[in-house]
Design a protein around this motif. Sequence first.
Motif, short mmCIF file in Angstrom:
data_model
loop_
_atom_site.label_atom_id
_atom_site.label_comp_id
_atom_site.label_asym_id
_atom_site.label_seq_id
_atom_site.Cartn_x
_atom_site.Cartn_y
_atom_site.Cartn_z
N ALA A 1 0.82 -1.21 0.00
CA ALA A 1 0.00 0.00 0.00
C ALA A 1 0.85 1.26 0.00
CB ALA A 1 -0.93 -0.01 1.21
N ARG A 2 2.14 1.11 0.25
CA ARG A 2 3.02 2.30 0.26
C ARG A 2 3.77 2.48 -1.05
NH1 ARG A 2 4.64 -0.13 5.15
NH2 ARG A 2 6.74 -0.26 4.35
N GLN A 3 3.46 1.64 -2.04
CA GLN A 3 4.17 1.69 -3.32
C GLN A 3 3.48 2.59 -4.33
OE1 GLN A 3 7.17 -0.02 -3.65
NE2 GLN A 3 6.92 -0.57 -1.50
N THR A 4 3.00 3.75 -3.88
CA THR A 4 2.49 4.75 -4.81
C THR A 4 3.18 6.06 -4.43
OG1 THR A 4 0.64 5.59 -3.48
CG2 THR A 4 0.23 3.60 -4.76
N GLU A 5 3.18 7.02 -5.38
CA GLU A 5 3.79 8.32 -5.08
C GLU A 5 3.15 8.93 -3.84
OE1 GLU A 5 6.39 9.91 -6.35
OE2 GLU A 5 6.70 8.05 -7.47
N LEU A 6 1.83 8.78 -3.77
CA LEU A 6 1.05 9.40 -2.70
C LEU A 6 1.34 8.82 -1.32
CD1 LEU A 6 -1.35 11.42 -2.25
CD2 LEU A 6 -2.85 9.43 -2.40
N THR A 7 1.51 7.51 -1.27
CA THR A 7 1.56 6.84 0.04
C THR A 7 2.96 6.44 0.49
OG1 THR A 7 1.09 4.76 -1.11
CG2 THR A 7 -0.79 5.92 -0.13
N LYS A 8 3.97 6.77 -0.30
CA LYS A 8 5.35 6.39 0.03
C LYS A 8 5.71 6.85 1.45
CE LYS A 8 9.87 6.36 -2.20
NZ LYS A 8 10.72 7.01 -1.19
N ASP A 9 6.23 5.92 2.26
CA ASP A 9 6.68 6.23 3.63
C ASP A 9 5.58 6.72 4.55
OD1 ASP A 9 9.24 5.53 2.79
OD2 ASP A 9 9.80 7.57 2.32
N LYS A 10 4.34 6.45 4.19
CA LYS A 10 3.23 6.90 5.04
C LYS A 10 2.71 5.73 5.89
CE LYS A 10 2.78 11.09 3.20
NZ LYS A 10 3.81 11.08 2.15
N PRO A 11 2.19 6.06 7.10
CA PRO A 11 1.66 5.00 7.96
C PRO A 11 0.26 4.55 7.53
CG PRO A 11 1.48 7.09 9.08
CD PRO A 11 2.16 7.37 7.77
N VAL A 12 0.16 4.05 6.32
CA VAL A 12 -1.12 3.50 5.84
C VAL A 12 -0.86 2.11 5.29
CG1 VAL A 12 -2.18 5.72 5.33
CG2 VAL A 12 -0.84 4.57 3.56
N ASP A 13 -1.80 1.22 5.55
CA ASP A 13 -1.62 -0.17 5.14
C ASP A 13 -2.68 -0.62 4.12
OD1 ASP A 13 -3.87 -0.41 6.66
OD2 ASP A 13 -3.01 -1.74 8.15
N ALA A 14 -3.34 0.35 3.49
CA ALA A 14 -4.31 -0.01 2.45
C ALA A 14 -4.45 1.16 1.49
CB ALA A 14 -5.67 -0.35 3.08
N VAL A 15 -4.40 0.87 0.19
CA VAL A 15 -4.52 1.93 -0.82
C VAL A 15 -5.43 1.44 -1.94
CG1 VAL A 15 -2.52 1.21 -2.22
CG2 VAL A 15 -3.20 3.60 -2.20
N VAL A 16 -6.33 2.32 -2.36
CA VAL A 16 -7.16 2.03 -3.54
C VAL A 16 -6.33 2.40 -4.75
CG1 VAL A 16 -9.22 2.71 -4.82
CG2 VAL A 16 -9.33 2.39 -2.34
N MET A 17 -6.00 1.40 -5.59
CA MET A 17 -5.11 1.68 -6.71
C MET A 17 -5.71 1.37 -8.08
SD MET A 17 -4.96 -1.56 -6.67
CE MET A 17 -4.10 -3.13 -6.68
N ALA A 18 -7.01 1.05 -8.13
CA ALA A 18 -7.68 0.84 -9.43
C ALA A 18 -9.19 0.92 -9.24
CB ALA A 18 -7.29 -0.51 -10.01
N ILE A 19 -9.87 1.44 -10.27
CA ILE A 19 -11.34 1.43 -10.31
C ILE A 19 -11.74 0.37 -11.32
CG2 ILE A 19 -13.42 2.79 -10.80
CD1 ILE A 19 -11.77 5.32 -10.18
N VAL A 20 -12.56 -0.56 -10.90
CA VAL A 20 -12.89 -1.71 -11.75
C VAL A 20 -13.88 -1.32 -12.84
CG1 VAL A 20 -13.95 -4.00 -11.77
CG2 VAL A 20 -12.51 -3.30 -9.83
#
Lengths: 97, 97, 97, 97, 97
Positions: E64-83
Motif C-alpha cells: 500500500a506504500r508503493q504509490t507516489e502518494l503513500t510512500k513512507d506513510k503509515p497507511v496499510d491499504a490503498v485504492v489503486m484501481a477502479i474496476v
Amino acid sequence: VIIARVTGTVVATAKEPRLEGMKMLLLQPTDAAGQPTKGAPVVAVDAVGAGVHDLVLYAAGSSARQTELTKDKPVDAVVMAIVDLIENQGGIAYRKS
Amino acid sequence: VIIARVTGTVVATAKEPRLEGMKMLLLQPTDAAGQPTKGAPVVAVDAVGAGVHDLVLYAAGSSARQTELTKDKPVDAVVMAIVDLIENQGGIAYRKS
Amino acid sequence: VIIARVTGTVVATAKEPRLEGMKMLLLQPTDAAGQPTKGAPVVAVDAVGAGVHDLVLYAAGSSARQTELTKDKPVDAVVMAIVDLIENQGGIAYRKS
Amino acid sequence: VIIARVTGTVVATAKEPRLEGMKMLLLQPTDAAGQPTKGAPVVAVDAVGAGVHDLVLYAAGSSARQTELTKDKPVDAVVMAIVDLIENQGGIAYRKS
Amino acid sequence: VIIARVTGTVVATAKEPRLEGMKMLLLQPTDAAGQPTKGAPVVAVDAVGAGVHDLVLYAAGSSARQTELTKDKPVDAVVMAIVDLIENQGGIAYRKS
C-alpha cells in the motif's frame, strides 16, 4: 500487537542456522482479561525472558524482526513485552500476580 | 510462526524463474498436539529438509525471505524448523517419534 | 487501516528496550458506526494522543513503523488518526461528540 | 503461498500508473484437490502466463513484489507458479489435465 | 488485492502529520459480482480518484506504500484501481455502469 498467554515451549533441533539459540514460546491469544480467544496457537521467539503462564504481547510480521535478537531472522512473531496491568472499560481487566 | 504438518508436495513446471529448484511442501496447520486446525492448507518452501509427516514450524510474510534459500524470492512462507518436542500446559503435547 | 474504539490501556514494565515510553492502547475493532465487530482486541502504540472512548484508525504491519515514534520499533500496530466523522451509505454513520 | 483456481480476469482503466500493462487474475482459493475453500476471492497479478481454469500458486504481501514484473508496484498478490501435480496424504490429490 | 465497494469517507482532524491531505475511503469487501462479503469494513487511502459507489481494488500491507502518494506513510491499504469489468466463470460478473 496481540495479547497472549505463554502456555509452553517448542524444541526443534533441525532448524535454519539463523535460529540457533532462540527460545521459542507457545502462545495462546487471549482477550484483555487473559481468557483464551478462538485464535489458533502461535509460536514466537522470546525477546524479554517471558515464562510459562505469563501474559505477554507479541508483534507479528516484519515488525517481529525489529529487535536485536531477531534482526534478519526468519521469524514472524516476537514476544516483546510482559504485561503487568490491563485497564479496560474503566476497570482493571488483568493484573499480574 | 505456525505449527503445521507436512502432508504432501506440490510440483509446478511453469513458474517464476527465481523459484527454480525449490521444494514446495503442502502444509496443514495444527494445534500444539499436531492435530489439524481449521486453518486452510498452505504451501511453503522447505529450508530444512523436512519430509511428509513431519511436524514443522513455518514463518510467513517477509520473514519467509530471511533464509539463504529464499532471499529475494517471491515466496511468503518457509519451513524453517522441524519440531522435536512441544511442552504445553505442563505436559508433553507432542514428541517426534 | 481499521476503525477501532479505544477501550483501555496496557502497562508492561518488562519489555524490549526500544519500546520504552510508548503508550500502548487497547483497541476493539468496530464497524463504521463505532459498534464492535467480531474482531479480537488489538494493542497498538499511540501516535496521536488518543484517549479511552475515542474512535480511531490504526495501521498494521510494517506500515505501523512509518511514524517518527515507531520507526524501527517492534510494533505492528499504530493509532495514527482520531476519527471526527464517518459518512457511509449516504448518511452520517458516526460523529465525534 | 496459497493454492487457487483462476476463475476470471479483472479490467480497470483508471488505475495507478505503475500498474499499466499488468494482467489481473481473479482467483478462488482452493484445497489441495482444487476444490474451493471458504476463502474470499482474491485478485493477483499474473507473472507466469496463467489462464482461466489453471490451478496456481500465489504469494501475498511484500513477497508479491519479488518478481521482475511486480517490483516496486502497489500489488500485494502475484501468481508465480502453475500447478502440475499435488501429492497429499500418500496419493495424488490433483494432476493438471 | 481485494475487490471492494466504496461506501463512504472518513474525516480525521487529529492525525499523524504524514497523513495530511489524504482522502480516506470507507470500503466494504465484495465478491466478483460486487456483492458484500463477510469481510469487515476497511479504510484505505485513495490513489486514483475513486468515489462513493465505485467498485475498486485495494492493496494491503507494505504494498500500500508503493504509490507516489503513500510512500513512507503509515497507511496499510490503498485504492489503486477502479474496476471496469470482471469476467468470472465464463460470464460477465460485473460491468461499471
